[in-house]
Design a protein around this motif. Sequence first.
Motif, PDB file in Angstrom:
ATOM      1  N   ARG A  64       0.844  -1.215   0.000  1.00 35.64           N
ATOM      2  CA  ARG A  64       0.000   0.000   0.000  1.00 35.64           C
ATOM      3  C   ARG A  64       0.869   1.251   0.000  1.00 35.64           C
ATOM      4  O   ARG A  64       0.580   2.217  -0.703  1.00 35.64           O
ATOM      5  CB  ARG A  64      -0.936   0.007   1.216  1.00 35.64           C
ATOM      6  CG  ARG A  64      -2.177  -0.841   1.046  1.00 35.64           C
ATOM      7  CD  ARG A  64      -3.213  -0.570   2.116  1.00 35.64           C
ATOM      8  NE  ARG A  64      -2.700  -0.805   3.452  1.00 35.64           N
ATOM      9  CZ  ARG A  64      -2.799  -1.960   4.103  1.00 35.64           C
ATOM     10  NH1 ARG A  64      -3.392  -2.992   3.538  1.00 35.64           N
ATOM     11  NH2 ARG A  64      -2.306  -2.083   5.320  1.00 35.64           N
ATOM     12  N   ARG A  65       1.936   1.217   0.791  1.00 33.53           N
ATOM     13  CA  ARG A  65       2.839   2.372   0.849  1.00 33.53           C
ATOM     14  C   ARG A  65       3.538   2.562  -0.497  1.00 33.53           C
ATOM     15  O   ARG A  65       3.596   3.666  -1.023  1.00 33.53           O
ATOM     16  CB  ARG A  65       3.892   2.171   1.960  1.00 33.53           C
ATOM     17  CG  ARG A  65       4.873   3.324   2.085  1.00 33.53           C
ATOM     18  CD  ARG A  65       6.135   2.929   2.818  1.00 33.53           C
ATOM     19  NE  ARG A  65       6.697   1.660   2.409  1.00 33.53           N
ATOM     20  CZ  ARG A  65       7.324   1.451   1.246  1.00 33.53           C
ATOM     21  NH1 ARG A  65       7.467   2.435   0.373  1.00 33.53           N
ATOM     22  NH2 ARG A  65       7.814   0.266   0.951  1.00 33.53           N
ATOM     23  N   ALA A  66       4.051   1.489  -1.067  1.00 40.05           N
ATOM     24  CA  ALA A  66       4.817   1.572  -2.312  1.00 40.05           C
ATOM     25  C   ALA A  66       3.947   1.942  -3.509  1.00 40.05           C
ATOM     26  O   ALA A  66       4.369   2.700  -4.382  1.00 40.05           O
ATOM     27  CB  ALA A  66       5.520   0.242  -2.579  1.00 40.05           C
ATOM     28  N   MET A  67       2.731   1.415  -3.553  1.00 44.95           N
ATOM     29  CA  MET A  67       1.886   1.565  -4.735  1.00 44.95           C
ATOM     30  C   MET A  67       0.766   2.591  -4.584  1.00 44.95           C
ATOM     31  O   MET A  67      -0.045   2.763  -5.483  1.00 44.95           O
ATOM     32  CB  MET A  67       1.274   0.206  -5.114  1.00 44.95           C
ATOM     33  CG  MET A  67       2.284  -0.842  -5.467  1.00 44.95           C
ATOM     34  SD  MET A  67       3.147  -0.434  -7.001  1.00 44.95           S
ATOM     35  CE  MET A  67       4.361  -1.724  -7.063  1.00 44.95           C
ATOM     36  N   GLY A  68       0.715   3.270  -3.442  1.00 42.67           N
ATOM     37  CA  GLY A  68      -0.362   4.232  -3.198  1.00 42.67           C
ATOM     38  C   GLY A  68      -0.457   5.303  -4.260  1.00 42.67           C
ATOM     39  O   GLY A  68      -1.542   5.581  -4.788  1.00 42.67           O
ATOM     40  N   ARG A  69       0.681   5.903  -4.604  1.00 41.24           N
ATOM     41  CA  ARG A  69       0.675   6.968  -5.623  1.00 41.24           C
ATOM     42  C   ARG A  69       0.335   6.411  -7.004  1.00 41.24           C
ATOM     43  O   ARG A  69      -0.302   7.082  -7.804  1.00 41.24           O
ATOM     44  CB  ARG A  69       2.025   7.692  -5.642  1.00 41.24           C
ATOM     45  CG  ARG A  69       2.228   8.621  -4.463  1.00 41.24           C
ATOM     46  CD  ARG A  69       3.439   9.524  -4.629  1.00 41.24           C
ATOM     47  NE  ARG A  69       4.614   8.872  -5.169  1.00 41.24           N
ATOM     48  CZ  ARG A  69       5.470   8.142  -4.436  1.00 41.24           C
ATOM     49  NH1 ARG A  69       5.275   7.974  -3.150  1.00 41.24           N
ATOM     50  NH2 ARG A  69       6.521   7.584  -5.000  1.00 41.24           N
ATOM     51  N   LEU A  70       0.764   5.176  -7.275  1.00 44.14           N
ATOM     52  CA  LEU A  70       0.422   4.561  -8.563  1.00 44.14           C
ATOM     53  C   LEU A  70      -1.082   4.333  -8.647  1.00 44.14           C
ATOM     54  O   LEU A  70      -1.691   4.595  -9.681  1.00 44.14           O
ATOM     55  CB  LEU A  70       1.169   3.235  -8.741  1.00 44.14           C
ATOM     56  CG  LEU A  70       0.846   2.477 -10.033  1.00 44.14           C
ATOM     57  CD1 LEU A  70       1.251   3.274 -11.262  1.00 44.14           C
ATOM     58  CD2 LEU A  70       1.518   1.110 -10.043  1.00 44.14           C
ATOM     59  N   ARG A  71      -1.688   3.854  -7.570  1.00 47.15           N
ATOM     60  CA  ARG A  71      -3.136   3.630  -7.553  1.00 47.15           C
ATOM     61  C   ARG A  71      -3.878   4.933  -7.841  1.00 47.15           C
ATOM     62  O   ARG A  71      -4.845   4.955  -8.598  1.00 47.15           O
ATOM     63  CB  ARG A  71      -3.564   3.068  -6.198  1.00 47.15           C
ATOM     64  CG  ARG A  71      -4.983   2.519  -6.193  1.00 47.15           C
ATOM     65  CD  ARG A  71      -5.434   1.977  -4.847  1.00 47.15           C
ATOM     66  NE  ARG A  71      -4.476   1.093  -4.230  1.00 47.15           N
ATOM     67  CZ  ARG A  71      -3.765   1.392  -3.124  1.00 47.15           C
ATOM     68  NH1 ARG A  71      -3.915   2.563  -2.540  1.00 47.15           N
ATOM     69  NH2 ARG A  71      -2.927   0.532  -2.616  1.00 47.15           N
ATOM     70  N   GLU A  72      -3.389   6.031  -7.247  1.00 43.00           N
ATOM     71  CA  GLU A  72      -4.009   7.338  -7.499  1.00 43.00           C
ATOM     72  C   GLU A  72      -3.928   7.707  -8.983  1.00 43.00           C
ATOM     73  O   GLU A  72      -4.887   8.205  -9.561  1.00 43.00           O
ATOM     74  CB  GLU A  72      -3.301   8.426  -6.679  1.00 43.00           C
ATOM     75  CG  GLU A  72      -3.613   8.391  -5.196  1.00 43.00           C
ATOM     76  CD  GLU A  72      -2.724   9.323  -4.395  1.00 43.00           C
ATOM     77  OE1 GLU A  72      -2.078  10.214  -4.996  1.00 43.00           O
ATOM     78  OE2 GLU A  72      -2.659   9.154  -3.166  1.00 43.00           O
ATOM     79  N   ARG A  73      -2.782   7.449  -9.590  1.00 40.71           N
ATOM     80  CA  ARG A  73      -2.592   7.795 -11.006  1.00 40.71           C
ATOM     81  C   ARG A  73      -3.450   6.921 -11.918  1.00 40.71           C
ATOM     82  O   ARG A  73      -3.926   7.375 -12.948  1.00 40.71           O
ATOM     83  CB  ARG A  73      -1.120   7.653 -11.379  1.00 40.71           C
ATOM     84  CG  ARG A  73      -0.242   8.699 -10.717  1.00 40.71           C
ATOM     85  CD  ARG A  73       1.214   8.493 -11.037  1.00 40.71           C
ATOM     86  NE  ARG A  73       2.029   9.469 -10.310  1.00 40.71           N
ATOM     87  CZ  ARG A  73       3.258   9.820 -10.652  1.00 40.71           C
ATOM     88  NH1 ARG A  73       3.831   9.284 -11.708  1.00 40.71           N
ATOM     89  NH2 ARG A  73       3.926  10.683  -9.948  1.00 40.71           N
ATOM     90  N   MET A  74      -3.622   5.650 -11.533  1.00 42.01           N
ATOM     91  CA  MET A  74      -4.384   4.729 -12.370  1.00 42.01           C
ATOM     92  C   MET A  74      -5.889   4.935 -12.248  1.00 42.01           C
ATOM     93  O   MET A  74      -6.644   4.506 -13.120  1.00 42.01           O
ATOM     94  CB  MET A  74      -4.024   3.279 -12.024  1.00 42.01           C
ATOM     95  CG  MET A  74      -2.592   2.926 -12.398  1.00 42.01           C
ATOM     96  SD  MET A  74      -2.122   1.282 -11.850  1.00 42.01           S
ATOM     97  CE  MET A  74      -2.755   0.296 -13.205  1.00 42.01           C
ATOM     98  N   THR A  75      -6.328   5.552 -11.166  1.00 34.48           N
ATOM     99  CA  THR A  75      -7.765   5.744 -10.956  1.00 34.48           C
ATOM    100  C   THR A  75      -8.190   7.215 -11.071  1.00 34.48           C
ATOM    101  O   THR A  75      -9.344   7.542 -10.830  1.00 34.48           O
ATOM    102  CB  THR A  75      -8.196   5.210  -9.563  1.00 34.48           C
ATOM    103  OG1 THR A  75      -7.426   5.865  -8.547  1.00 34.48           O
ATOM    104  CG2 THR A  75      -7.986   3.714  -9.464  1.00 34.48           C
TER     105      THR A  75
END
Length: 198
Positions: A64-75
Amino acid sequence: MLTKAEKTKQFIIEKVGPYFNKHGYTGTSMSDITKATGLTKGAIYGNFKDKEELALQAFNYNIRRAMGRLRERMTMDADGMTKLKEITAFFRIYHKNEKLYGGCPMLNVGIDSMNHNNTLYKRVVDVMNKLIQSIADIIDQAKDEGSVKREIDAQKYANKIYAQIQGGVFIANMLNDESHLAELMNHVDHMIDSEMKS
């Protein structure tokens, strides 16, 4: 508002998450965990059934920490082509960001757990499949918007993109040189522009 027990649990996960990521499941002992948290073995087992449950929660926290910003960008509310380019932008600096925490949790835990911890391994595969599916969904969005060719197989290209991401992450980690990951993300961008774009 978190209860005292929930705060203690969160504290333990935050303290041991980076340790598990750096040293792996088998390389992390209970004495390492008590040293990292400053808590007794009894306090650890009072919050987690066993080391496996703690390792699983630590992986969830790390991812969650590592991919949090990626999730924001993908959604985010944007067109599919923008989202695809945001993915490569995220991974261009991923190695530098994750180096502080011992490297990529997907790569570290995936390799470490493959032959040692089936529960952790299945969780990594589950996260990987969700990430690939999210990329495929973005490609489908871009197809619907007309920016990606209709004949493009979204699943096939999502697999190709993810394989290049993890290949780049692996090389960057092994050689401690993020330029390899940046170069592969340039290659993914070129593939998007030359093969996929309508």
